[in-house]
Write an enzyme that holds these catalytic residues in place. Structure first.
Site, PDB file in Angstrom:
ATOM      1  N   CYS A  43      21.738 -13.302-123.772  1.00  0.00           N
ATOM      2  CA  CYS A  43      22.680 -14.338-123.707  1.00  0.00           C
ATOM      3  C   CYS A  43      22.601 -15.133-125.108  1.00  0.00           C
ATOM      4  CB  CYS A  43      22.235 -15.312-122.672  1.00  0.00           C
ATOM      5  SG  CYS A  43      22.822 -16.735-122.538  1.00  0.00           S
ATOM      6  N   CYS A  48      26.390 -14.912-124.748  1.00  0.00           N
ATOM      7  CA  CYS A  48      26.870 -15.981-124.322  1.00  0.00           C
ATOM      8  C   CYS A  48      26.921 -16.980-125.434  1.00  0.00           C
ATOM      9  CB  CYS A  48      26.125 -16.854-122.949  1.00  0.00           C
ATOM     10  SG  CYS A  48      25.686 -15.490-121.854  1.00  0.00           S
ATOM     11  N   LYS A  51      28.631 -15.764-128.749  1.00  0.00           N
ATOM     12  CA  LYS A  51      30.098 -15.515-128.411  1.00  0.00           C
ATOM     13  C   LYS A  51      30.582 -17.187-128.396  1.00  0.00           C
ATOM     14  CE  LYS A  51      31.097 -16.432-124.480  1.00  0.00           C
ATOM     15  NZ  LYS A  51      31.123 -15.607-123.160  1.00  0.00           N
ATOM     16  N   TYR A 181      35.787  -9.338-119.208  1.00  0.00           N
ATOM     17  CA  TYR A 181      35.309 -10.331-119.966  1.00  0.00           C
ATOM     18  C   TYR A 181      35.283 -10.312-121.549  1.00  0.00           C
ATOM     19  CZ  TYR A 181      32.863 -12.831-115.585  1.00  0.00           C
ATOM     20  OH  TYR A 181      32.819 -13.061-114.376  1.00  0.00           O
ATOM     21  N   ILE A 182      34.355  -9.206-122.004  1.00  0.00           N
ATOM     22  CA  ILE A 182      34.198  -9.186-123.435  1.00  0.00           C
ATOM     23  C   ILE A 182      35.132  -8.938-124.027  1.00  0.00           C
ATOM     24  CG2 ILE A 182      32.553  -8.047-124.968  1.00  0.00           C
ATOM     25  CD1 ILE A 182      30.294  -7.737-122.842  1.00  0.00           C
ATOM     26  N   GLU A 185      37.489 -11.879-124.117  1.00  0.00           N
ATOM     27  CA  GLU A 185      37.064 -13.014-125.027  1.00  0.00           C
ATOM     28  C   GLU A 185      36.999 -12.738-126.471  1.00  0.00           C
ATOM     29  OE1 GLU A 185      34.058 -14.854-121.851  1.00  0.00           O
ATOM     30  OE2 GLU A 185      33.319 -13.734-123.193  1.00  0.00           O
ATOM     31  N   ARG A 202      42.620   0.359-119.807  1.00  0.00           N
ATOM     32  CA  ARG A 202      43.087   1.502-118.904  1.00  0.00           C
ATOM     33  C   ARG A 202      43.956   1.245-117.740  1.00  0.00           C
ATOM     34  NH1 ARG A 202      37.402   3.799-116.205  1.00  0.00           N
ATOM     35  NH2 ARG A 202      36.985   1.577-115.199  1.00  0.00           N
ATOM     36  N   ARG A 208      40.624  -7.092-114.262  1.00  0.00           N
ATOM     37  CA  ARG A 208      40.564  -6.879-112.677  1.00  0.00           C
ATOM     38  C   ARG A 208      39.345  -7.653-111.781  1.00  0.00           C
ATOM     39  NH1 ARG A 208      37.760  -2.751-109.848  1.00  0.00           N
ATOM     40  NH2 ARG A 208      36.934  -1.874-111.979  1.00  0.00           N
ATOM     41  N   HIS A 439      43.225 -40.594-114.091  1.00  0.00           N
ATOM     42  CA  HIS A 439      44.548 -40.280-114.950  1.00  0.00           C
ATOM     43  C   HIS A 439      44.302 -40.775-116.323  1.00  0.00           C
ATOM     44  CE1 HIS A 439      48.891 -40.233-115.271  1.00  0.00           C
ATOM     45  NE2 HIS A 439      49.233 -41.048-115.571  1.00  0.00           N
ATOM     46  N   GLU A 444      43.475 -33.830-112.694  1.00  0.00           N
ATOM     47  CA  GLU A 444      43.921 -34.598-111.468  1.00  0.00           C
ATOM     48  C   GLU A 444      45.078 -33.782-110.559  1.00  0.00           C
ATOM     49  OE1 GLU A 444      47.034 -37.860-112.617  1.00  0.00           O
ATOM     50  OE2 GLU A 444      46.531 -37.178-114.511  1.00  0.00           O
TER      51      GLU A 444
HETATM   52  P1  NDP Z   1      33.424  -5.780-117.320  1.00  0.00           P
HETATM   53  O1  NDP Z   1      32.938  -4.968-116.081  1.00  0.00           O
HETATM   54  O2  NDP Z   1      34.120  -7.187-117.284  1.00  0.00           O
HETATM   55  O3  NDP Z   1      34.786  -4.928-117.803  1.00  0.00           O
HETATM   56  C1  NDP Z   1      34.850  -3.707-118.221  1.00  0.00           C
HETATM   57  C2  NDP Z   1      36.178  -3.264-118.767  1.00  0.00           C
HETATM   58  O4  NDP Z   1      36.106  -1.909-118.931  1.00  0.00           O
HETATM   59  C3  NDP Z   1      36.975  -3.187-117.425  1.00  0.00           C
HETATM   60  O5  NDP Z   1      38.286  -3.556-117.914  1.00  0.00           O
HETATM   61  C4  NDP Z   1      37.163  -1.578-117.193  1.00  0.00           C
HETATM   62  O6  NDP Z   1      38.300  -1.132-116.551  1.00  0.00           O
HETATM   63  C5  NDP Z   1      37.034  -1.164-118.577  1.00  0.00           C
HETATM   64  N1  NDP Z   1      36.416   0.233-118.586  1.00  0.00           N
HETATM   65  C6  NDP Z   1      35.405   0.709-117.890  1.00  0.00           C
HETATM   66  N2  NDP Z   1      35.064   1.933-118.139  1.00  0.00           N
HETATM   67  C7  NDP Z   1      35.995   2.403-118.895  1.00  0.00           C
HETATM   68  C8  NDP Z   1      36.367   3.625-119.473  1.00  0.00           C
HETATM   69  N3  NDP Z   1      35.617   4.683-119.557  1.00  0.00           N
HETATM   70  N4  NDP Z   1      37.394   3.520-120.354  1.00  0.00           N
HETATM   71  C9  NDP Z   1      38.221   2.524-120.611  1.00  0.00           C
HETATM   72  N5  NDP Z   1      38.045   1.552-120.108  1.00  0.00           N
HETATM   73  C10 NDP Z   1      36.707   1.085-119.163  1.00  0.00           C
HETATM   74  O7  NDP Z   1      32.535  -5.651-118.449  1.00  0.00           O
HETATM   75  P2  NDP Z   1      32.419  -6.175-120.012  1.00  0.00           P
HETATM   76  O8  NDP Z   1      31.889  -5.253-120.830  1.00  0.00           O
HETATM   77  O9  NDP Z   1      33.704  -6.950-120.432  1.00  0.00           O
HETATM   78  O10 NDP Z   1      31.277  -7.219-119.622  1.00  0.00           O
HETATM   79  C11 NDP Z   1      30.101  -6.873-119.085  1.00  0.00           C
HETATM   80  C12 NDP Z   1      29.665  -7.862-117.863  1.00  0.00           C
HETATM   81  O11 NDP Z   1      28.913  -8.974-118.760  1.00  0.00           O
HETATM   82  C13 NDP Z   1      30.768  -8.758-117.141  1.00  0.00           C
HETATM   83  O12 NDP Z   1      30.959  -7.971-116.170  1.00  0.00           O
HETATM   84  C14 NDP Z   1      29.889  -9.978-116.965  1.00  0.00           C
HETATM   85  O13 NDP Z   1      29.124  -9.961-115.847  1.00  0.00           O
HETATM   86  C15 NDP Z   1      29.092 -10.316-118.240  1.00  0.00           C
HETATM   87  N6  NDP Z   1      29.786 -11.300-119.101  1.00  0.00           N
HETATM   88  C16 NDP Z   1      30.184 -12.472-118.595  1.00  0.00           C
HETATM   89  C17 NDP Z   1      30.807 -13.336-119.569  1.00  0.00           C
HETATM   90  C18 NDP Z   1      31.140 -14.653-118.781  1.00  0.00           C
HETATM   91  O14 NDP Z   1      30.632 -15.389-117.917  1.00  0.00           O
HETATM   92  N7  NDP Z   1      32.024 -15.585-119.710  1.00  0.00           N
HETATM   93  C19 NDP Z   1      31.079 -13.157-120.702  1.00  0.00           C
HETATM   94  C20 NDP Z   1      30.806 -11.657-121.229  1.00  0.00           C
HETATM   95  C21 NDP Z   1      30.259 -10.744-120.336  1.00  0.00           C
HETATM   96  P3  NDP Z   1      38.457  -1.530-115.034  1.00  0.00           P
HETATM   97  O15 NDP Z   1      38.835  -2.782-114.671  1.00  0.00           O
HETATM   98  O16 NDP Z   1      39.591  -0.485-114.757  1.00  0.00           O
HETATM   99  O17 NDP Z   1      37.333  -0.884-114.257  1.00  0.00           O
END
Ligand code: NDP
Length: 462
Positions: A43, A48, A51, A181-182, A185, A202, A208, A439, A444
């Site tokens: 973090c 976090c 970022k 998320y990552i 962002e 993908r 999702r 307001h 609101e």
């Molecule tokens: P996420 O789990 O959010 O997303 C992973 C993404 O990668 C999904 O879109 C997934 O697709 C895709 N993916 C997974 N495997 C493959 C693959 N083999 N080939 C291609 N695409 C793939 O992970 P992140 O890395 O973005 O973040 C990790 C975690 O960190 C988050 O889940 C969250 O908990 C935390 N985080 C929180 C933040 C916040 O609170 N603002 C900011 C950053 C991170 P699919 O949807 O199809 O599975």
């Protein structure tokens, strides 16, 4: 002589581990903590905090553009210097890391800069110091690490979020794999800072698991800002030429980029910790299996945070670490309530969310009322920017309880924090309606949604 060197030994100096160590020490335990990299963990050091600093930096380009509608001139030829941003960010991280260490030591914790490996249920080997320590209780708080697709030809050329924070040169063109998320962002960050940005995901739609209206609306806003989003595709090969990287995709796209970043999820950081040998069990995702007290299958070993893959958010890890320390060392059993955790995606515009999505609610209760509004925020009346704010309330049509609130737009994350309190208390739509608006604000709209909802009724199964 004491039976063990420590009452508690913590492996990992991130948010969860540091909180657990401090609180256990305050409860009178003798505590040691080993961290192999930097105090503060993902973090603070490469998540976090940096970022959000990069997000702030990246919003100025639009702010400068928006200023013209408010009568400002002279800001349209502003320039951006990446090394300055990175150096200032690093200075702030150094300060924060120092504060983490001071807090630990101030609480009486012995902090040790070393990799630590379990040797038995009560014994830890400290590699940097070539010695063993023993502890009555061991806490694993080693977090997670970014995934890459190791089978991808040319994978050695890609970066993850870890490296994105330390790039020596700003990438004029970047392609980002992932739709979570990552990925989202960082696509917004690099785009805002001026990079030609492509997101390749993908699935059918980014983010999702989030409410579908937020996903489609954010997708549209990101494209409007100039981010190219390719869905239903993945990289199949990365090539390095003298000039740049070439990312080949399965669908036949060839993306020329200065950097290709993978943000395809994170996995629990458990490699080489000696967990298997001492009998700690894992779940199907490779995370350490724990019970509601964060206790593993080995009674003297506990685990908190991302390494347990419950909800991978910093405040959740902190709460788990605190609850563990209160339970085991404070004589006060505390369970963490993992329901209704508000969160945010720091995309541009950002998403704030708490509770059930519309799809989740329709699967969970019989009657669902959906209240939705999309509007141009007041700020953009003069800026002229075409940007819509979207708000959505998901309500149990029978009990009137608000099950979910989802917001896309400026300050959505700040609103989500407050909404989290309300939803935890079981607030009803009638209570939203009874609240007088502040307001003029965007928020609101949350208390003035009086139009008839869209109602979904699930027929009883035959
Ligand atoms: P996420 O789990 O959010 O997303 C992973 C993404 O990668 C999904 O879109 C997934 O697709 C895709 N993916 C997974 N495997 C493959 C693959 N083999 N080939 C291609 N695409 C793939 O992970 P992140 O890395 O973005 O973040 C990790 C975690 O960190 C988050 O889940 C969250 O908990 C935390 N985080 C929180 C933040 C916040 O609170 N603002 C900011 C950053 C991170 P699919 O949807 O199809 O599975």
């Amino acid at each position: 002589m004491a039976e063990f060197d420590y009452d508690l030994f913590v492996i990992g100096g991130g948010s969860g581990g540091v909180r657990a160590a401090r609180i256990a020490s305050q409860h009178g335990a003798k505590v040691g903590l080993a961290e192999e990299y930097r105090y503060g963990g993902t973090c603070v050091i490469r998540g976090c905090v940096p970022k959000k600093l990069l997000v702030y930096a990246s919003t100025f380009s639009e702010t400068f553009e928006d200023a013209a509608g408010y009568g400002w001139s002279g800001v349209d030829n502003a320039s951006f210097d990446w090394p300055t941003l990175i150096a200032n960010k690093d200075r702030e991280l150094d300060r924060l890391e120092g504060a983490y260490l001071r807090n630990l030591e101030g609480a009486g914790v012995t902090a040790i800069r070393s990799r630590a490996v379990l040797e038995s249920a009560h014994r830890v080997f400290l590699e940097a110091e070539d010695r063993h320590v023993t502890a009555k209780t061991v806490l694993i708080a080693t977090g997670g690490t970014p995934n890459v697709d190791a089978t991808l030809p040319g994978v050695e050329h890609v970066i993850t979020s870890n490296e994105a924070f330390h790039l020596e040169r700003f990438p004029e063109r970047i392609a980002i794999a992932g739709g979570g998320y990552i990925a989202v962002e960082f696509a917004c960050i690099f785009n805002g800072l001026g990079a030609e940005t492509t997101l390749i995901y993908r699935g059918d739609e980014i983010l999702r698991g989030f409410d579908d209206d937020m996903r489609t609306a954010l997708h549209a806003e990101m494209e409007r800002k100039g981010i190219k989003i390719i869905c239903g595709d993945v990289f199949s090969k990365i090539e390095k030429t003298d000039a740049c990287l070439m990312g080949h995709t399965r669908a036949g796209h060839v993306l020329a980029a200065d950097q290709i970043m993978f943000a395809i999820g994170r996995r629990p950081n458990t490699d080489g910790l000696g967990l298997e040998a001492v009998g700690v069990e894992f779940d199907a995702s490779g995370a350490i299996k724990v019970d509601e007290w964060s206790q593993t299958s080995v009674p003297s070993i506990y685990a908190v945070g991302d390494v347990t893959n419950r909800i991978n958010l910093t405040p959740v890890a902190i709460r788990e670490g605190h609850a563990f320390a209160d339970t085991v060392f404070g004589g006060r059993p505390v369970k963490v309530d993992h329901r209704t955790v508000a969160s945010a995606v720091f995309s541009q515009p950002e998403i704030g969310t708490v509770g059930l999505t519309e799809a989740e609610a329709r699967a969970a209760v019989r009657v669902v009322d959906v209240y939705k509004t999309a509007f141009r925020p007041m700020f953009h009346t003069l800026s002229g920017r075409e940007e819509r704010m979207v708000m959505k309330l998901v309500v149990d049509g029978e009990s009137d309880q608000v099950l979910g609130v989802h917001i896309l737009g400026h300050a959505a994350a700040e609103m989500a924090q407050i909404l989290g309190i309300l939803l935890k208390k079981g607030v009803t739509k009638a209570e939203f309606d009874a609240t007088i608006a502040v307001h003029p604000t965007a928020a609101e709209e949350l208390v003035t949604m009086r139009q008839a909802p869209v109602r979904y009724v699930r027929e009883a199964a035959e």
